[in-house]
Motif scaffolding. Structure first.
Motif, PDB file in Angstrom:
ATOM      1  N   ALA A 286       0.830  -1.207   0.000  1.00 56.63           N
ATOM      2  CA  ALA A 286       0.000   0.000   0.000  1.00 56.63           C
ATOM      3  C   ALA A 286       0.862   1.253   0.000  1.00 56.63           C
ATOM      4  CB  ALA A 286      -0.925  -0.009   1.203  1.00 56.63           C
ATOM      5  N   GLY A 287       0.521   2.198  -0.876  1.00 56.29           N
ATOM      6  CA  GLY A 287       1.242   3.464  -0.940  1.00 56.29           C
ATOM      7  C   GLY A 287       0.928   4.379   0.237  1.00 56.29           C
ATOM      8  N   CYS A 288      -0.216   4.126   0.898  1.00 53.47           N
ATOM      9  CA  CYS A 288      -0.619   5.028   1.982  1.00 53.47           C
ATOM     10  C   CYS A 288       0.274   4.896   3.205  1.00 53.47           C
ATOM     11  CB  CYS A 288      -2.087   4.788   2.360  1.00 53.47           C
ATOM     12  SG  CYS A 288      -2.500   3.065   2.697  1.00 53.47           S
ATOM     13  N   CYS A 289       0.816   3.697   3.465  1.00 62.82           N
ATOM     14  CA  CYS A 289       1.610   3.516   4.689  1.00 62.82           C
ATOM     15  C   CYS A 289       2.978   2.907   4.406  1.00 62.82           C
ATOM     16  CB  CYS A 289       0.832   2.666   5.692  1.00 62.82           C
ATOM     17  SG  CYS A 289       0.285   1.067   5.028  1.00 62.82           S
ATOM     18  N   THR A 290       3.312   2.656   3.155  1.00 64.76           N
ATOM     19  CA  THR A 290       4.610   2.126   2.719  1.00 64.76           C
ATOM     20  C   THR A 290       5.204   1.094   3.690  1.00 64.76           C
ATOM     21  OG1 THR A 290       5.837   4.006   3.656  1.00 64.76           O
ATOM     22  CG2 THR A 290       5.191   4.161   1.331  1.00 64.76           C
ATOM     23  N   PRO A 291       4.571  -0.085   3.799  1.00 67.06           N
ATOM     24  CA  PRO A 291       5.099  -1.084   4.736  1.00 67.06           C
ATOM     25  C   PRO A 291       6.455  -1.634   4.295  1.00 67.06           C
ATOM     26  CG  PRO A 291       3.299  -2.011   3.423  1.00 67.06           C
ATOM     27  CD  PRO A 291       3.405  -0.566   3.045  1.00 67.06           C
ATOM     28  N   VAL A 292       7.337  -1.845   5.261  1.00 63.91           N
ATOM     29  CA  VAL A 292       8.631  -2.495   5.012  1.00 63.91           C
ATOM     30  C   VAL A 292       8.883  -3.483   6.148  1.00 63.91           C
ATOM     31  CG1 VAL A 292       9.656  -0.522   3.800  1.00 63.91           C
ATOM     32  CG2 VAL A 292       9.991  -0.734   6.261  1.00 63.91           C
ATOM     33  N   PRO A 293       9.688  -4.525   5.889  1.00 63.26           N
ATOM     34  CA  PRO A 293      10.054  -5.410   6.993  1.00 63.26           C
ATOM     35  C   PRO A 293      10.812  -4.599   8.030  1.00 63.26           C
ATOM     36  CG  PRO A 293      10.814  -6.278   4.863  1.00 63.26           C
ATOM     37  CD  PRO A 293      10.312  -4.886   4.622  1.00 63.26           C
ATOM     38  N   PRO A 294      10.692  -4.802   9.317  1.00 60.53           N
ATOM     39  CA  PRO A 294       9.885  -5.848   9.948  1.00 60.53           C
ATOM     40  C   PRO A 294       8.516  -5.348  10.423  1.00 60.53           C
ATOM     41  CG  PRO A 294      11.357  -4.907  11.566  1.00 60.53           C
ATOM     42  CD  PRO A 294      11.545  -4.112  10.286  1.00 60.53           C
ATOM     43  N   ASP A 295       7.933  -4.334   9.756  1.00 62.32           N
ATOM     44  CA  ASP A 295       6.616  -3.837  10.177  1.00 62.32           C
ATOM     45  C   ASP A 295       5.628  -4.986  10.319  1.00 62.32           C
ATOM     46  OD1 ASP A 295       7.532  -1.229   9.951  1.00 62.32           O
ATOM     47  OD2 ASP A 295       6.640  -0.889   7.991  1.00 62.32           O
ATOM     48  N   GLU A 296       4.739  -4.858  11.297  1.00 59.82           N
ATOM     49  CA  GLU A 296       3.640  -5.815  11.390  1.00 59.82           C
ATOM     50  C   GLU A 296       2.629  -5.401  10.337  1.00 59.82           C
ATOM     51  OE1 GLU A 296       2.089  -7.019  15.221  1.00 59.82           O
ATOM     52  OE2 GLU A 296       3.803  -6.015  16.160  1.00 59.82           O
ATOM     53  N   VAL A 297       2.209  -6.362   9.523  1.00 62.66           N
ATOM     54  CA  VAL A 297       1.354  -6.043   8.378  1.00 62.66           C
ATOM     55  C   VAL A 297       0.136  -6.961   8.308  1.00 62.66           C
ATOM     56  CG1 VAL A 297       3.125  -5.007   6.887  1.00 62.66           C
ATOM     57  CG2 VAL A 297       2.862  -7.490   6.941  1.00 62.66           C
ATOM     58  N   THR A 298      -0.844  -6.505   7.568  1.00 69.19           N
ATOM     59  CA  THR A 298      -2.021  -7.310   7.263  1.00 69.19           C
ATOM     60  C   THR A 298      -2.403  -7.002   5.827  1.00 69.19           C
ATOM     61  OG1 THR A 298      -4.228  -7.948   7.990  1.00 69.19           O
ATOM     62  CG2 THR A 298      -3.705  -5.592   8.088  1.00 69.19           C
ATOM     63  N   GLY A 299      -3.277  -7.811   5.254  1.00 71.14           N
ATOM     64  CA  GLY A 299      -3.641  -7.591   3.863  1.00 71.14           C
ATOM     65  C   GLY A 299      -5.135  -7.688   3.646  1.00 71.14           C
ATOM     66  N   PHE A 300      -5.596  -7.136   2.534  1.00 73.50           N
ATOM     67  CA  PHE A 300      -7.001  -7.204   2.144  1.00 73.50           C
ATOM     68  C   PHE A 300      -7.066  -7.530   0.661  1.00 73.50           C
ATOM     69  CE2 PHE A 300      -6.882  -4.432   5.791  1.00 73.50           C
ATOM     70  CZ  PHE A 300      -7.945  -4.902   6.556  1.00 73.50           C
TER      71      PHE A 300
END
Length: 155
Positions: A20-34
């Motif tokens: 997602a461009g809104c929050c630019t996740p990178v490791p090791p961020d905790e992430v979820t998907g839709f």
């Protein structure tokens, strides 16, 4: 995932993954998907406002974990006081950290303050804190944060 971006692995066979461009996740961020249209799963950081919006409308979450690739792309916003050579000093600080600049925007100064937005390609996500420190150490820069696009709707 885009070529050269961190690889997120989703619990949905055959799905393609989009960070997602809104929050630019990178490791090791905790992430979820839709799951979104076209068999794509968008991956968001857990604290992202879009995650709360998706949950509130009953969208099912898809489990996401980070793959082995450590290289990542991230968007950082540097807030600074305007001064001559500031842009050159900031880009030099980024280059000295071994980070590639994918894109950069500098907003016109407002009350002597300047906002710089950089999309950067890091060789390793673990290098992010050192990069942000190096950018904050540039004279005139008073803050560096990960980009948070509050108004961006989930696509």
């Amino acid at each position: 995932a885009r070529p050269g971006s961190a690889s997120a692995v989703v619990d949905q066979p055959g799905a393609s993954v989009r960070l997602a461009g809104c929050c630019t996740p990178v490791p090791p961020d905790e992430v979820t998907g839709f799951a979104v249209r076209g068999g794509v799963v968008t991956v968001h950081r857990l604290g992202c406002a879009a995650v709360d919006r998706m949950k509130s409308v009953g969208r099912a979450e898809v489990g996401v974990s980070w793959g082995d690739t450590t290289e990542c792309r991230v968007t950082l916003v540097a807030e600074s006081f305007g001064r001559p050579h500031l842009l050159a000093d900031l880009t030099e600080a980024i280059a000295l950290e071994g980070v590639a600049i994918v894109s950069a925007t500098v907003e016109p100064p407002s009350q002597q303050r300047v906002r710089h937005t950089y999309t950067l390609q890091l060789p390793d996500a673990a290098h992010l804190p050192a990069l942000m420190r190096a950018m904050r150490n540039v004279p005139g820069v008073f803050d560096v944060n990960r980009a948070q696009h509050q108004a961006a709707a989930a696509r």
